[in-house]
Design a protein around this motif. Structure first.
Motif, PDB file in Angstrom:
ATOM      1  N   GLN A 165      33.753  87.287  63.343  1.00 35.68           N
ATOM      2  CA  GLN A 165      32.407  87.545  62.839  1.00 35.68           C
ATOM      3  C   GLN A 165      32.145  86.812  61.527  1.00 35.68           C
ATOM      4  OE1 GLN A 165      30.074  89.138  64.708  1.00 35.68           O
ATOM      5  NE2 GLN A 165      31.748  89.119  66.211  1.00 35.68           N
ATOM      6  N   ARG A 166      33.153  86.770  60.658  1.00 37.37           N
ATOM      7  CA  ARG A 166      32.983  86.081  59.364  1.00 37.37           C
ATOM      8  C   ARG A 166      32.832  84.581  59.579  1.00 37.37           C
ATOM      9  NH1 ARG A 166      31.394  84.154  55.731  1.00 37.37           N
ATOM     10  NH2 ARG A 166      31.974  84.264  53.514  1.00 37.37           N
ATOM     11  N   LEU A 182      25.803  77.446  57.658  1.00 40.23           N
ATOM     12  CA  LEU A 182      25.935  75.995  57.514  1.00 40.23           C
ATOM     13  C   LEU A 182      24.980  75.237  58.425  1.00 40.23           C
ATOM     14  CD1 LEU A 182      29.834  75.708  57.331  1.00 40.23           C
ATOM     15  CD2 LEU A 182      28.207  75.369  55.463  1.00 40.23           C
ATOM     16  N   ILE A 183      24.746  75.772  59.623  1.00 39.79           N
ATOM     17  CA  ILE A 183      23.853  75.107  60.571  1.00 39.79           C
ATOM     18  C   ILE A 183      22.391  75.297  60.169  1.00 39.79           C
ATOM     19  CG2 ILE A 183      23.045  75.086  62.961  1.00 39.79           C
ATOM     20  CD1 ILE A 183      25.922  75.915  63.760  1.00 39.79           C
ATOM     21  N   LYS A 184      22.030  76.541  59.861  1.00 43.62           N
ATOM     22  CA  LYS A 184      20.626  76.843  59.570  1.00 43.62           C
ATOM     23  C   LYS A 184      20.190  76.393  58.179  1.00 43.62           C
ATOM     24  CE  LYS A 184      17.203  80.556  59.581  1.00 43.62           C
ATOM     25  NZ  LYS A 184      16.953  82.017  59.805  1.00 43.62           N
ATOM     26  N   GLU A 185      21.007  76.699  57.172  1.00 41.30           N
ATOM     27  CA  GLU A 185      20.610  76.425  55.793  1.00 41.30           C
ATOM     28  C   GLU A 185      21.023  75.039  55.302  1.00 41.30           C
ATOM     29  OE1 GLU A 185      18.636  78.506  54.423  1.00 41.30           O
ATOM     30  OE2 GLU A 185      18.884  80.081  55.938  1.00 41.30           O
ATOM     31  N   LYS A 186      22.135  74.522  55.813  1.00 39.54           N
ATOM     32  CA  LYS A 186      22.638  73.233  55.345  1.00 39.54           C
ATOM     33  C   LYS A 186      22.370  72.091  56.322  1.00 39.54           C
ATOM     34  CE  LYS A 186      24.353  74.825  51.527  1.00 39.54           C
ATOM     35  NZ  LYS A 186      23.836  74.393  50.196  1.00 39.54           N
ATOM     36  N   GLY A 187      21.840  72.435  57.512  1.00 33.57           N
ATOM     37  CA  GLY A 187      21.489  71.400  58.480  1.00 33.57           C
ATOM     38  C   GLY A 187      22.657  70.689  59.115  1.00 33.57           C
ATOM     39  N   LYS A 188      23.805  71.326  59.152  1.00 37.18           N
ATOM     40  CA  LYS A 188      24.973  70.686  59.750  1.00 37.18           C
ATOM     41  C   LYS A 188      24.969  70.852  61.260  1.00 37.18           C
ATOM     42  CE  LYS A 188      28.164  70.713  55.856  1.00 37.18           C
ATOM     43  NZ  LYS A 188      29.581  70.948  55.457  1.00 37.18           N
ATOM     44  N   ALA A 189      25.583  69.890  61.952  1.00 34.19           N
ATOM     45  CA  ALA A 189      25.664  69.947  63.409  1.00 34.19           C
ATOM     46  C   ALA A 189      26.812  70.864  63.831  1.00 34.19           C
ATOM     47  CB  ALA A 189      25.888  68.547  63.969  1.00 34.19           C
ATOM     48  N   PRO A 190      26.647  71.589  64.960  1.00 39.04           N
ATOM     49  CA  PRO A 190      27.739  72.453  65.444  1.00 39.04           C
ATOM     50  C   PRO A 190      29.061  71.718  65.595  1.00 39.04           C
ATOM     51  CG  PRO A 190      25.724  72.912  66.649  1.00 39.04           C
ATOM     52  CD  PRO A 190      25.437  71.711  65.787  1.00 39.04           C
ATOM     53  N   SER A 191      29.014  70.460  66.034  1.00 33.11           N
ATOM     54  CA  SER A 191      30.250  69.692  66.225  1.00 33.11           C
ATOM     55  C   SER A 191      30.952  69.390  64.904  1.00 33.11           C
ATOM     56  CB  SER A 191      29.947  68.376  66.951  1.00 33.11           C
ATOM     57  OG  SER A 191      29.001  67.604  66.226  1.00 33.11           O
ATOM     58  N   ASP A 192      30.210  69.463  63.796  1.00 41.79           N
ATOM     59  CA  ASP A 192      30.803  69.234  62.484  1.00 41.79           C
ATOM     60  C   ASP A 192      31.230  70.530  61.809  1.00 41.79           C
ATOM     61  OD1 ASP A 192      30.403  66.499  62.652  1.00 41.79           O
ATOM     62  OD2 ASP A 192      28.386  66.621  61.791  1.00 41.79           O
ATOM     63  N   VAL A 193      30.865  71.663  62.414  1.00 40.12           N
ATOM     64  CA  VAL A 193      31.073  72.956  61.770  1.00 40.12           C
ATOM     65  C   VAL A 193      32.236  73.741  62.347  1.00 40.12           C
ATOM     66  CG1 VAL A 193      30.052  75.278  61.611  1.00 40.12           C
ATOM     67  CG2 VAL A 193      28.734  73.278  60.888  1.00 40.12           C
ATOM     68  N   TYR A 194      32.402  73.702  63.674  1.00 41.81           N
ATOM     69  CA  TYR A 194      33.315  74.650  64.313  1.00 41.81           C
ATOM     70  C   TYR A 194      34.746  74.569  63.798  1.00 41.81           C
ATOM     71  CZ  TYR A 194      35.402  71.213  67.547  1.00 41.81           C
ATOM     72  OH  TYR A 194      36.093  70.159  68.087  1.00 41.81           O
ATOM     73  N   LEU A 195      35.258  73.372  63.541  1.00 41.80           N
ATOM     74  CA  LEU A 195      36.607  73.241  62.999  1.00 41.80           C
ATOM     75  C   LEU A 195      36.666  73.717  61.549  1.00 41.80           C
ATOM     76  CD1 LEU A 195      37.773  69.779  64.397  1.00 41.80           C
ATOM     77  CD2 LEU A 195      38.718  72.008  64.980  1.00 41.80           C
ATOM     78  N   ASP A 196      35.614  73.422  60.796  1.00 45.10           N
ATOM     79  CA  ASP A 196      35.603  73.778  59.380  1.00 45.10           C
ATOM     80  C   ASP A 196      35.637  75.279  59.155  1.00 45.10           C
ATOM     81  OD1 ASP A 196      35.528  71.132  58.688  1.00 45.10           O
ATOM     82  OD2 ASP A 196      33.366  71.054  58.374  1.00 45.10           O
ATOM     83  N   VAL A 197      35.080  76.057  60.074  1.00 49.52           N
ATOM     84  CA  VAL A 197      35.047  77.514  59.880  1.00 49.52           C
ATOM     85  C   VAL A 197      36.196  78.227  60.578  1.00 49.52           C
ATOM     86  CG1 VAL A 197      32.543  77.538  59.541  1.00 49.52           C
ATOM     87  CG2 VAL A 197      33.478  77.931  61.837  1.00 49.52           C
ATOM     88  N   GLY A 198      37.059  77.485  61.290  1.00 50.84           N
ATOM     89  CA  GLY A 198      38.251  78.102  61.839  1.00 50.84           C
ATOM     90  C   GLY A 198      38.346  78.222  63.343  1.00 50.84           C
ATOM     91  N   PHE A 199      37.373  77.647  64.093  1.00 45.68           N
ATOM     92  CA  PHE A 199      37.458  77.665  65.558  1.00 45.68           C
ATOM     93  C   PHE A 199      38.238  76.451  66.042  1.00 45.68           C
ATOM     94  CE2 PHE A 199      33.997  80.629  64.987  1.00 45.68           C
ATOM     95  CZ  PHE A 199      34.114  81.513  66.054  1.00 45.68           C
ATOM     96  N   GLU A 200      38.922  76.597  67.171  1.00 45.40           N
ATOM     97  CA  GLU A 200      39.699  75.490  67.722  1.00 45.40           C
ATOM     98  C   GLU A 200      38.913  74.657  68.721  1.00 45.40           C
ATOM     99  OE1 GLU A 200      43.248  76.931  69.499  1.00 45.40           O
ATOM    100  OE2 GLU A 200      44.180  77.536  67.615  1.00 45.40           O
TER     101      GLU A 200
END
Length: 262
Positions: free
Chosen positions: A215-216, A224-242
């Motif tokens: 959840q965190r 990051l996606i909504k407020e910072k405009g980042k793409a999901p492909s650039d986010v998932y690894l950064d937040v801890g998903f494999e």
């Protein structure tokens, strides 16, 4: 002969494509030379950029993210020596070395100034790559000698064999939730057994560690996606998903819309 290593003591890493996946916990000290490409490291406190020709020292018992960037049309190459605890303990006894009392703590990554001994030592390593046996043990001991001869203050880090003590679990998890490591790593770094970690965690967060982490991480990804405009492909690894598909599935289940539609 040291037979306790799970990782070869001298390793050459080579990549032709960008890599951000892999173990994000450093169980042993590592002495490295960046040969080609750029290595970007992050320990949740700061970012470290290792350029070609630079030497760096990674401290054990730290969480670290990495981004391996090959040069255009070339390959990423790093040469590393893993300094395991058994070898260091034996070395400290043999030479009577110990850390100074109250030695100041350093960051997870230490940038080492280029020095002739460092360069000549690294130049001598290729024949020993992935080798095992007494010759390899001697070469690892040589690395220790080279390090403390060139930068004597490293003795305070190399021969500190203390384990992590019990720390503020809530502050630690809020700072490090995005590291993709097993729960036993989080438990160890907060000075707890796995059972105690789970018990203390649920008292503080009123949720299991696995559920809270998911959840965190989703909450951070949404921001990051909504407020910072980042793409999901650039986010998932950064937040801890494999995995991107798993991330997209759990994100949609939590927010009712796919991350690409935010």
């Amino acid at each position: 002969m040291n037979t306790s290593r799970n990782t070869p003591a001298i390793v050459s890493s080579c990549y032709h494509a960008q890599s951000r996946a892999g173990e994000q916990f450093a169980p042993e000290h590592v002495f490295s030379l960046q040969l080609t490409g750029r290595l970007i490291l992050n320990d949740a406190e700061r970012e470290y950029v290792c350029e070609p020709g630079s030497f760096h020292f990674t401290r054990r018992n730290h969480l670290i993210k990495f981004n391996k960037l090959p040069p255009p049309g070339g390959e990423f190459r790093t040469l590393s020596v893993y300094l395991d605890q058994e070898t260091l303990r034996g070395f400290s006894v043999e030479y009577g070395l110990a850390p100074a009392p109250g030695a100041p703590a350093e960051g997870a990554i230490i940038t080492l100034a280029a020095a002739p001994l460092y360069k000549s030592y690294m130049d001598s390593l290729p024949p020993y790559l992935d080798m095992d046996g007494p010759l390899l043990d001697l070469k690892v001991k040589e690395a220790i000698l080279v390090l403390i001869r060139t930068d004597p203050w490293l003795q305070d880090i190399l021969f500190d064999f203390s384990e992590p003590g019990k720390i503020d679990l809530e502050a630690f998890m809020q700072k490090n939730f995005h590291f993709n490591v097993e729960l036993k790593r989080f438990a160890y770094l907060t000075g707890r057994s796995l059972a105690t970690f789970k018990r203390d965690f649920e008292k503080i967060f009123h949720a299991t560690p696995s559920r809270w982490l998911q959840q965190r991480r989703l909450q951070e990804a949404h921001y990051l996606i909504k407020e910072k405009g980042k793409a999901p492909s650039d986010v998932y690894l950064d937040v801890g998903f494999e995995d991107l598909s798993h991330f997209s599935f759990t994100f949609k289940k939590r927010y009712g819309v796919a991350p690409s539609r935010i």
